[in-house]
Design a protein around this motif. Structure first.
Motif, PDB file in Angstrom:
ATOM      1  N   CYS A 247     -10.456 -29.403  14.701  1.00 10.31           N
ATOM      2  CA  CYS A 247     -10.433 -29.030  13.134  1.00 10.31           C
ATOM      3  C   CYS A 247      -9.835 -30.453  12.398  1.00 10.31           C
ATOM      4  CB  CYS A 247      -9.584 -28.007  12.946  1.00 10.31           C
ATOM      5  SG  CYS A 247      -7.758 -28.225  13.449  1.00 10.31           S
TER       6      CYS A 247
ATOM      7  N   PRO B 254      -9.989 -33.368   9.962  1.00 11.74           N
ATOM      8  CA  PRO B 254     -11.135 -34.105   9.265  1.00 11.74           C
ATOM      9  C   PRO B 254     -11.604 -35.345   9.810  1.00 11.74           C
ATOM     10  CG  PRO B 254      -9.338 -33.264   7.721  1.00 11.74           C
ATOM     11  CD  PRO B 254      -8.848 -33.234   9.149  1.00 11.74           C
TER      12      PRO B 254
ATOM     13  N   THR C 234     -13.945 -34.518  12.635  1.00 12.12           N
ATOM     14  CA  THR C 234     -14.850 -33.568  12.386  1.00 12.12           C
ATOM     15  C   THR C 234     -15.959 -34.439  11.593  1.00 12.12           C
ATOM     16  OG1 THR C 234     -13.809 -32.749  10.726  1.00 12.12           O
ATOM     17  CG2 THR C 234     -13.579 -31.482  12.796  1.00 12.12           C
TER      18      THR C 234
ATOM     19  N   LYS D  69     -15.475 -34.909   8.117  1.00  6.90           N
ATOM     20  CA  LYS D  69     -15.430 -34.216   6.862  1.00  6.90           C
ATOM     21  C   LYS D  69     -14.270 -34.754   6.125  1.00  6.90           C
ATOM     22  CE  LYS D  69     -17.415 -30.141   8.921  1.00  6.90           C
ATOM     23  NZ  LYS D  69     -17.245 -28.636   8.994  1.00  6.90           N
ATOM     24  N   GLN D  70     -14.209 -35.910   6.162  1.00 10.74           N
ATOM     25  CA  GLN D  70     -12.999 -36.898   5.146  1.00 10.74           C
ATOM     26  C   GLN D  70     -13.532 -36.650   3.881  1.00 10.74           C
ATOM     27  OE1 GLN D  70     -12.922 -40.426   7.201  1.00 10.74           O
ATOM     28  NE2 GLN D  70     -10.759 -39.942   7.497  1.00 10.74           N
TER      29      GLN D  70
END
Length: 69
Positions: free
Chosen positions: A41, A43, A46, A48-49
């Motif tokens: 999870c 960032p 994943t 998704k920064q």
């Protein structure tokens, strides 16, 4: 390694706040350790920064101080 100077390690279950759990070796006396963030999870891992928020902050700075391109 020298004998008698190292702590004993045992297998411990780590549980993330996202629900993911995994086992690893630890010197902790607890059998279960709760962590806030893990590689499932986080960032960075994943992808998704928040790069879009960084761009927004630059635009706010330019508007605040009246800078033109």
């Amino acid at each position: 390694m020298k004998k008698g100077i190292h702590k004993n390690q045992k297998e411990v279950t780590f549980t993330c706040s996202c629900g993911e759990s995994f086992k690893a070796m630890s010197t902790s006396k607890n059998d279960e350790i709760h962590v806030e963030i893990c590689s499932k999870c986080h960032p960075f891992y994943t992808g998704k920064q928040g790069t879009a928020t960084l761009t927004g902050n630059v635009e706010k700075f330019k508007q605040k101080y009246g800078m033109k391109n």
